[in-house]
Design an enzyme around this catalytic site. Structure first.
Site, PDB file in Angstrom:
ATOM      1  CG  ASP A  44       7.525  24.729 -47.348  1.00 42.17           C
ATOM      2  OD1 ASP A  44       7.825  25.814 -47.834  1.00 42.17           O
ATOM      3  OD2 ASP A  44       8.305  23.978 -46.735  1.00 42.17           O
ATOM      4  CE  LYS A  66      12.333  25.191 -50.727  1.00 42.12           C
ATOM      5  NZ  LYS A  66      13.458  24.795 -49.912  1.00 42.12           N
ATOM      6  CG  MET A 181      12.632  14.842 -50.139  1.00 43.17           C
ATOM      7  SD  MET A 181      13.707  16.267 -50.158  1.00 43.17           S
ATOM      8  CE  MET A 181      14.807  15.904 -48.803  1.00 43.17           C
TER       9      MET A 181
HETATM   10  N1  SAH Z   1      10.537  18.384 -42.785  1.00 47.25           N
HETATM   11  C1  SAH Z   1       9.754  17.323 -43.378  1.00 47.25           C
HETATM   12  C2  SAH Z   1      10.453  16.722 -44.559  1.00 47.25           C
HETATM   13  C3  SAH Z   1      10.664  17.681 -45.685  1.00 47.25           C
HETATM   14  S1  SAH Z   1      11.369  16.967 -47.110  1.00 47.25           S
HETATM   15  C4  SAH Z   1       9.413  16.298 -42.305  1.00 47.25           C
HETATM   16  O1  SAH Z   1       9.954  16.324 -41.219  1.00 47.25           O
HETATM   17  O2  SAH Z   1       8.531  15.465 -42.576  1.00 47.25           O
HETATM   18  C5  SAH Z   1       9.930  16.561 -48.038  1.00 47.25           C
HETATM   19  C6  SAH Z   1       9.705  15.089 -48.019  1.00 47.25           C
HETATM   20  O3  SAH Z   1       9.054  14.732 -46.817  1.00 47.25           O
HETATM   21  C7  SAH Z   1       8.797  14.567 -49.099  1.00 47.25           C
HETATM   22  O4  SAH Z   1       9.473  14.401 -50.310  1.00 47.25           O
HETATM   23  C8  SAH Z   1       8.385  13.249 -48.519  1.00 47.25           C
HETATM   24  O5  SAH Z   1       9.414  12.297 -48.617  1.00 47.25           O
HETATM   25  C9  SAH Z   1       8.250  13.612 -47.054  1.00 47.25           C
HETATM   26  N2  SAH Z   1       6.869  13.950 -46.667  1.00 47.25           N
HETATM   27  C10 SAH Z   1       6.458  15.054 -46.047  1.00 47.25           C
HETATM   28  N3  SAH Z   1       5.131  15.000 -45.794  1.00 47.25           N
HETATM   29  C11 SAH Z   1       4.711  13.808 -46.266  1.00 47.25           C
HETATM   30  C12 SAH Z   1       3.456  13.142 -46.305  1.00 47.25           C
HETATM   31  N4  SAH Z   1       2.348  13.684 -45.801  1.00 47.25           N
HETATM   32  N5  SAH Z   1       3.404  11.918 -46.868  1.00 47.25           N
HETATM   33  C13 SAH Z   1       4.484  11.343 -47.360  1.00 47.25           C
HETATM   34  N6  SAH Z   1       5.681  11.932 -47.369  1.00 47.25           N
HETATM   35  C14 SAH Z   1       5.815  13.137 -46.825  1.00 47.25           C
END
Ligand code: SAH
Length: 515
Positions: A44, A66, A181
Site C-alpha cells: 500500500d 491507495k 482517516m
Molecule cells: N491499518 C492501519 C489503518 C489503515 S486506514 C493501521 O492499523 O494503522 C489509514 C489511516 O491510518 C490513515 O488515514 C491515517 O488515519 C492512519 N495512519 C496510518 N499510518 C499513519 C501514520 N504513519 N501517521 C498517521 N496516520 C496514519
C-alpha cells in the site's frame, strides 16, 4: 494454516501482514520472516520502502494503492489477484500499513481467501491507532484520565447514504477517542460531536506521518481544531486523538525532541554500513532515506563460476568470505544439482558469523570459523588447524577482494582455486525510490562513508539543492568530495559510522546553540 518452523513451507500461502505505522523498526519479527521468503509482495501507499527491502530482490513487488481517491487497484480486483497469485503456488505477502485488521479491509481479504480455499495467515502489525499518539507523547489510556478507548473512522463508506456512526453515543463515550482517516471530514465530525453535547474544550491532537522523520503534531481543542487544521494546511495521513490524555504530551513528548528531528538525511549506501548509520540517525530523530550506490551483479564469467561450483565436491576445503558469496554459490549449486549431498565431504570455512549464518541457512555445517573475522584471521586459523600443504582449496570470492587468503594459502603449499561468484557494480537505477524523492524533496544532509560512494553518487549527475549539507566520514572521503568541487560541511572526528552520526548531531547542536 501453515505452522511455524516447518519445512518445507506450504506453497501458495497468502500472508496478510501488518507493516506497522512507518518506522521500519516497528515491524514484527514474523512479518520480516515471511517477507524474506515472499515470491510476491502487494503493498500500500503507507508502506515504507525500506520494509519492502526485506523481500528478496527477485520477489515481484506490486503497488496496489491507495492514496485517498486514487485507488490504484479496486478491492475486488485485488482480492481476485491475491487468490490468483496464491493459486499459482506462490508465497504471497499482502503488506498493509499498521495492522491489517484495523480499518485495513484485511477481514474482507481473509474472507475471500477462505472462500477460495487459499491457506492464509494473519500477521498483526503495530497500528497507527496507538503508535501514532505514542510517538507524539500521548498514551491513549492513562489511569488518571480514562479507562475507555474508542476507535472510529472519520471516512465512512461513501456508498452508504447515512452515517453509521452514532455521534450521540460517540459524544457521550468516556475516555479517549481515536479517529483514523477523515482529516478532510474533521469539520463535520467535530460539529456533530459538539452538537451532541461534547465539551468544546476537549483537547485534540492530530499526528501526521506518525513514527517517521516527517512526523508533525497539531494540538488544539474540539471547538477550534477543524479551523486550525484548515488554516495550517495540515493533511493526511493523520491520526486524531480526542481526550484529556492529549495534555500529557507536554510532559511526555519524546520523539519530536530528538536532536535531528525534522531533518532529512540521505545515506549513500555502500555495502553493509548503511543499515547501521540509518538506524543511528533515526534514533537521533532524523528522517533517513538510503540511496544505494552499489549493487551486486553476476561475475563477468558465469560459466567459469559454474564449473567451479560443479567441482566443489572434489576439493578438501571450501572457503566463504561473504554472505553474498554463499548465496551466489548455492543458487548456482542448485541450478546444477538437485541433491544437497552433491556437495560431498568438502570441509567448509567461513570468515565470520554473518557468512556462517548464511551457510547454516542452506542446512550445512561450518567446520571452521576464525577468532578474528577478517581474511587474516581465517588464514591464521586454517594454518594452525592442520597442515594445508597439498590440500585443495576453493575460495568463493567477489571480484573485488584482497588476495590475503590466496597468497597465504599458496605460500603454505595449498592448491588454491578462486571462484569469482559476484561483483559489485555502481547502482544506476532507483530501486528504493530514494533518487526520485531526493529530486522532488531535496534533503538537509547527505552522508558519504567512502570515496567510492562519492564517485558513484557523482556519476548519477544529480543536482544538489542549496540547503544540502555534505557530511563525510573522514579526510580521504572529504578529499574526494573537494576534488569534485564540493564543500564539506561536516567531517567526522572519529572515522567510523558512530563517529559520522555524532558529527551530524554535533553540527545541529551547534547550529541550535548559535555557535
Ligand atoms: N491499518 C492501519 C489503518 C489503515 S486506514 C493501521 O492499523 O494503522 C489509514 C489511516 O491510518 C490513515 O488515514 C491515517 O488515519 C492512519 N495512519 C496510518 N499510518 C499513519 C501514520 N504513519 N501517521 C498517521 N496516520 C496514519
Amino acid at each position: 494454516m501453515p505452522e511455524r518452523d516447518h519445512d518445507p513451507i506450504p506453497p501458495g500461502t497468502c500472508y496478510l501482514v501488518g507493516a506497522g505505522p512507518g518506522d521500519p523498526g516497528l515491524l514484527t519479527l514474523r512479518a520480516k520472516e515471511v517477507l524474506e521468503r515472499a515470491d510476491v509482495v502487494l503493498y500500500d501507499y503507507l508502506c515504507n520502502a525500506e520494509i519492502l527491502g526485506h523481500a528478496p530482490a527477485s520477489a515481484e513487488r506490486i503497488y496496489v494503492g491507495k492514496k485517498a481517491a486514487d485507488h490504484a487497484v479496486p478491492q475486488d480486483e485485488l482480492n481476485a489477484l491475491l487468490v490468483k497469485l496464491s493459486g499459482e503456488g506462490k508465497t504471497v505477502v499482502r503488506l498493509k500499513g499498521g495492522d491489517p485488521f484495523v480499518f485495513g479491509r484485511g477481514g474482507e481479504e481473509a474472507g475471500e481467501l477462505r472462500a477460495a480455499g487459499v491457506p492464509f495467515e494473519v500477521v498483526p502489525g503495530i497500528s497507527s491507532t496507538v503508535a501514532g499518539p505514542a510517538y507524539a507523547g500521548i498514551p491513549v489510556t492513562h489511569r488518571d484520565h480514562c479507562s475507555q478507548l474508542t476507535i472510529f473512522t472519520g471516512h465512512e463508506d461513501p456508498t452508504k447514504a447515512e452515517s453509521s456512526l452514532d455521534y450521540k453515543k460517540l459524544a457521550a463515550a468516556d475516555g479517549t477517542k481515536v479517529m483514523l482517516m477523515g482529516v478532510g471530514q474533521l469539520a463535520r465530525v467535530t460539529a456533530e460531536l459538539l452538537a451532541e453535547g461534547a465539551d468544546p474544550e476537549t483537547p485534540v491532537a492530530l499526528v501526521r506521518w506518525a513514527t517517521t522523520g516527517r512526523q508533525q503534531t497539531l494540538v488544539s481543542d474540539l471547538a477550534n481544531v477543524a479551523r486550525r487544521v484548515e488554516e495550517s494546511g495540515f493533511g493526511s495521513p493523520a491520526v486524531t486523538v480526542i481526550g484529556g490524555v492529549v495534555g500529557l504530551r507536554e510532559e511526555l513528548s519524546w520523539f519530536e525532541r530528538r536532536p535531528l528531528f525534522g531533518r532529512r538525511v540521505i545515506v549513500t549506501r555502500t555495502r553493509s554500513q548503511a543499515g547501521q548509520l540509518s538506524v543511528r540517525l533515526r534514533e537521533l530523530g532524523a528522517e533517513v532515506d538510503e540511496m544505494p550506490t552499489i549493487r551486486i551483479a553476476p561475475p563477468d564469467d558465469e560459466l567459469e563460476f559454474g564449473r567451479f561450483v560443479q567441482d566443489a565436491h572434489t576439493y578438501d576445503w571450501l572457503l566463504f568470505t561473504s554472505p553474498n558469496g554463499v548465496d551466489a554459490f548455492f543458487e548456482m549449486f542448485y541450478k546444477i544439482y538437485k541433491d544437497a549431498r552433491s556437495i560431498g565431504g568438502v570441509k567448509i570455512a567461513a570468515v565470520g558469523p554473518g557468512t556462517a549464518k548464511k551457510i547454516k541457512g542452506y542446512h550445512l555445517a561450518v567446520d571452521l570459523l576464525p577468532d578474528e573475522y577478517v581474511a587474516e584471521g581465517l588464514l591464521e586459523k586454517l594454518l594452525e588447524t592442520e597442515s594445508v600443504e597439498n590440500e585443495t582449496v576453493l575460495w568463493v570470492r567477489p571480484k573485488e577482494a584482497r588476495d590475503v587468503l590466496g597468497k597465504g594459502l599458496t605460500e603454505a603449499g595449498a592448491i588454491v582455486d578462486q571462484a569469482i561468484a559476484y561483483q559489485t557494480v555502481p547502482e544506476t537505477g532507483d530501486p528504493t525510490g530514494a533518487v526520485a524523492r531526493f529530486r522532488e524533496e531535496g534533503a538537509d544532509v547527505i552522508t558519504f562513508a567512502s570515496s567510492s560512494a562519492v564517485e558513484h553518487f557523482l556519476d548519477r549527475g544529480l543536482e544538489l539543492p542549496e540547503r544540502l549539507k555534505i557530511a563525510s566520514i573522514g579526510p580521504v572521503t572529504s578529499g574526494a568530495l573537494r576534488s569534485a568541487g564540493l564543500e564539506v560541511d561536516i567531517e567526522a572526528e572519529r572515522h567510523d559510522i558512530p563517529g559520522l552520526a555524532a558529527a551530524i548531531e554535533q553540527y545541529y547542536a551547534e547550529l541550535r546553540a548559535g555557535v
